[in-house]
Write an enzyme that holds these catalytic residues in place. Structure first.
Site, short mmCIF file in Angstrom:
data_model
loop_
_atom_site.label_atom_id
_atom_site.label_comp_id
_atom_site.label_asym_id
_atom_site.label_seq_id
_atom_site.Cartn_x
_atom_site.Cartn_y
_atom_site.Cartn_z
N ARG A 27 0.80 -1.24 0.00
CA ARG A 27 0.00 0.00 0.00
C ARG A 27 0.83 1.28 0.00
O ARG A 27 0.39 2.31 -0.49
CB ARG A 27 -0.80 0.05 1.31
N ASP B 127 -3.34 -0.80 -4.12
CA ASP B 127 -4.43 -0.98 -3.17
C ASP B 127 -5.18 -2.21 -3.68
O ASP B 127 -5.75 -2.19 -4.77
CB ASP B 127 -5.31 0.27 -3.18
N GLU C 193 9.20 -26.12 19.82
CA GLU C 193 9.88 -24.83 19.71
C GLU C 193 10.18 -24.29 21.10
O GLU C 193 9.40 -24.51 22.04
CB GLU C 193 8.99 -23.83 18.99
N HIS D 263 1.93 -28.71 8.90
CA HIS D 263 3.29 -29.29 8.97
C HIS D 263 3.30 -30.74 9.49
O HIS D 263 3.88 -31.63 8.86
CB HIS D 263 4.20 -28.44 9.87
N LYS E 245 4.87 -24.49 21.78
CA LYS E 245 5.76 -23.35 21.95
C LYS E 245 6.28 -23.39 23.38
O LYS E 245 5.66 -23.95 24.27
CB LYS E 245 5.00 -22.04 21.73
C1 BG6 Z 1 5.09 -21.55 10.99
C2 BG6 Z 1 4.23 -21.25 12.20
O1 BG6 Z 1 4.33 -22.12 9.97
O2 BG6 Z 1 6.13 -22.45 11.37
C3 BG6 Z 1 5.07 -20.68 13.33
O3 BG6 Z 1 3.24 -20.31 11.83
C4 BG6 Z 1 6.23 -21.61 13.64
O4 BG6 Z 1 4.28 -20.50 14.51
C5 BG6 Z 1 7.00 -21.94 12.37
O5 BG6 Z 1 7.08 -20.95 14.56
C6 BG6 Z 1 8.04 -23.00 12.64
O6 BG6 Z 1 8.84 -23.14 11.51
P1 BG6 Z 1 10.36 -23.63 11.64
O7 BG6 Z 1 10.80 -23.81 10.23
O8 BG6 Z 1 11.08 -22.54 12.37
O9 BG6 Z 1 10.31 -24.89 12.43
#
Ligand code: BG6
Length: 481
Positions: free
Chosen positions: A43, A86, A210, A234, A334
């Site tokens: 934008r 836009d 993570e 994933h 997480k």
């Molecule tokens: C993303 C998620 O698709 O994958 C994130 O939205 C996550 O929340 C990330 O942290 C993890 O990816 P990678 O490659 O760092 O394991």
């Protein structure tokens, strides 16, 4: 081959954090085809020069070794252009088409790195100005919808404008080198395939852990949660790669047909099985690597009463001849103890023991992160004398060391594939919808159950119920052994 690559959402986080750095790596490695132009659209009203300056600044936040020198940025930056758009204005799409037509590159890749609620509108506008002709490919970034109906709506809009062969749905896990190696391991080697079945395998565990919390993404994350953010895409994609039948060829559709069959064979959830087989959690304050970190509810832009899950562990089965009865455990979270993405294949114990010790049956660990490798755990004798017990020992393969070459990162690989028109590592709409279909009863059961996620301390491996889920079958998570 000339190409034009357009990033919608050109000033967004995804573009500057992931896509531009990945393209720069491709450029640095000499893999980006010559004759390419990169166009960022957003934008803001700015010139090519100002955008390049802005991007150069952003690159300072990129991991050191991946940062361009001034000289490198000078060359890479000269490929980059900027255009104000836009996205609600039809004439802006016409302007984009004119800009692209004036050059008439061999391939035009349109990457929708915007919020997914804009996908439908963007596709319709692209179609209206004819930016869906044979040279065009559209790349769609996740999350593609937040449930089955919204995913179907996006797919309908995409299909209304583009052929399936023009639609590149990204799941960046499929671009990770170790995930591609999973195909090589299974279908390029005869060694494992005869064992890859219920007769030899006791259970399979997929962990995507993570250490990071939600950081500044609280507002997005709270409307998403771990199930939608990591499991629906994933983790399920990894599961399909581990469990699928050998495809007839390495063609995109041969592979995607097999992946779809796995998704269709997954045991459907009911409200009762969700209560029994799915654990959701939310992190509380704790410590990561000796540093105190806040709980999820204290994160920026997270509502104080949020019931959003930051952890999921679940048990499922695949109802087919190869896998009937074998538990598949999927887990993500997480603020867990480690950053660790891996698939653990636990083999069955020997049918008759003649040695003492060695309680641990064979195990194959496919490591995705932080290192990228394979570990095969065997039982052996140290050779120190009579009456000796079996001891676990492992064969370790570190791909970075084994192939002393620069390995290509996930986004780099996927961007290059999109430019080259290779669909193998992209998700087809029917796979994606089937994954939503399977996940939806979990979402519904959670909505109906006010008890909310179980708390776990940041820095732990999640709620104790996740261990109990596996222990119930007589197994344990890899880190508990
Ligand atoms: C993303 C998620 O698709 O994958 C994130 O939205 C996550 O929340 C990330 O942290 C993890 O990816 P990678 O490659 O760092 O394991």
């Amino acid at each position: 081959m000339s190409f034009d690559l357009v990033f919608f959402g050109g000033t967004g986080d995804l573009t500057w954090r992931k896509l531009m750095p990945a393209l720069f790596q491709a450029f640095r490695h000499g893999k980006l085809p010559e004759g390419g132009r990169i166009l960022a659209v957003a934008r803001d009203d700015q010139t090519d020069e100002r955008y390049r300056e802005w991007l150069k600044e952003r690159f300072r936040e990129v991991d050191g070794a991946k940062r361009p020198t001034d000289e490198e940025f000078e060359k890479f930056g000269s490929l980059i252009h900027y255009r104000r758009m836009d996205l609600s204005q039809p004439e802006h799409y016409q302007g984009l088409k004119d800009w692209l037509d004036a050059r008439n590159a061999d391939t035009v890749v349109l990457y929708l790195a915007t919020s997914p609620h804009l996908f439908t509108g963007i596709c319709q506008q692209l179609g209206a100005v004819g930016l869906n002709h044979g040279k065009v490919r559209v790349v769609l970034e996740k999350p593609l919808g937040h449930d089955l109906a919204s995913a179907q709506e996006i797919n309908r809009a995409v299909r209304g404008v583009f052929a399936e062969s023009q639609a590149f749905r990204i799941d960046h896990y499929l671009g990770k080198p170790s995930v591609q190696n999973l195909m090589a391991l299974r279908f390029g080697n005869a060694l494992f395939e005869p064992l890859w079945r219920r007769e030899s395998i006791a259970n399979i565990q997929i962990t995507l852990a993570e250490r990071l919390g939600v950081g500044t993404r609280g507002a997005f994350y709270d409307g998403t949660g771990a199930l939608r953010d990591m499991i629906q895409n994933h983790a399920l994609q990894l599961l399909t790669m581990i469990a699928m039948e050998p495809p007839s060829s390495n063609d995109a559709d041969a592979i995607r047909d097999e992946k779809l069959k796995v998704l269709r064979s997954l045991k459907p959830f009911t409200a009762e099985s969700v209560a029994r087989d799915v654990v959701r959690g939310q992190y509380r304050a704790g410590s990561i690597e000796g540093k105190a970190v806040p709980g999820y509810l204290e994160e920026v832009k997270v509502p104080p009463e949020s019931q959003c899950e930051t952890f999921v562990a679940l048990r499922t089965e695949i109802n087919n001849w190869r896998w009937a009865g074998v538990p598949f455990y999927l887990r993500t979270g997480k603020r867990l103890a480690e950053r660790d993405a891996q698939i653990v294949v636990n083999f069955r114990p020997v049918p008759h023991k003649i040695f003492a010790g060695g309680g641990q049956p064979n195990r194959l660990v496919i490591k995705l992160q932080p290192e990228d490798g394979l570990e095969l755990q065997l039982l052996a004798q140290k050779g120190t004398g009579q009456g000796e017990q079996l001891t676990p020992v492992s064969l370790d393969l570190d791909f970075d060391k084994a192939f002393a070459t620069q390995r290509v990162g996930a986004y780099e690989r996927l961007l290059l594939d999109a430019i080259a028109g290779r669909l193998n590592l992209f998700v087809r709409s029917d796979e994606q919808e089937q994954a939503w279909r399977w996940v939806e009863p979990i979402l519904n059961a959670w909505t109906a159950d006010a008890s909310g996620p179980r708390p776990y301390s940041a820095g732990s491996w999640g709620p104790a119920a996740a261990s109990a889920l596996v222990a119930r079958d007589g197994f344990s998570w890899a880190e508990e052994q």
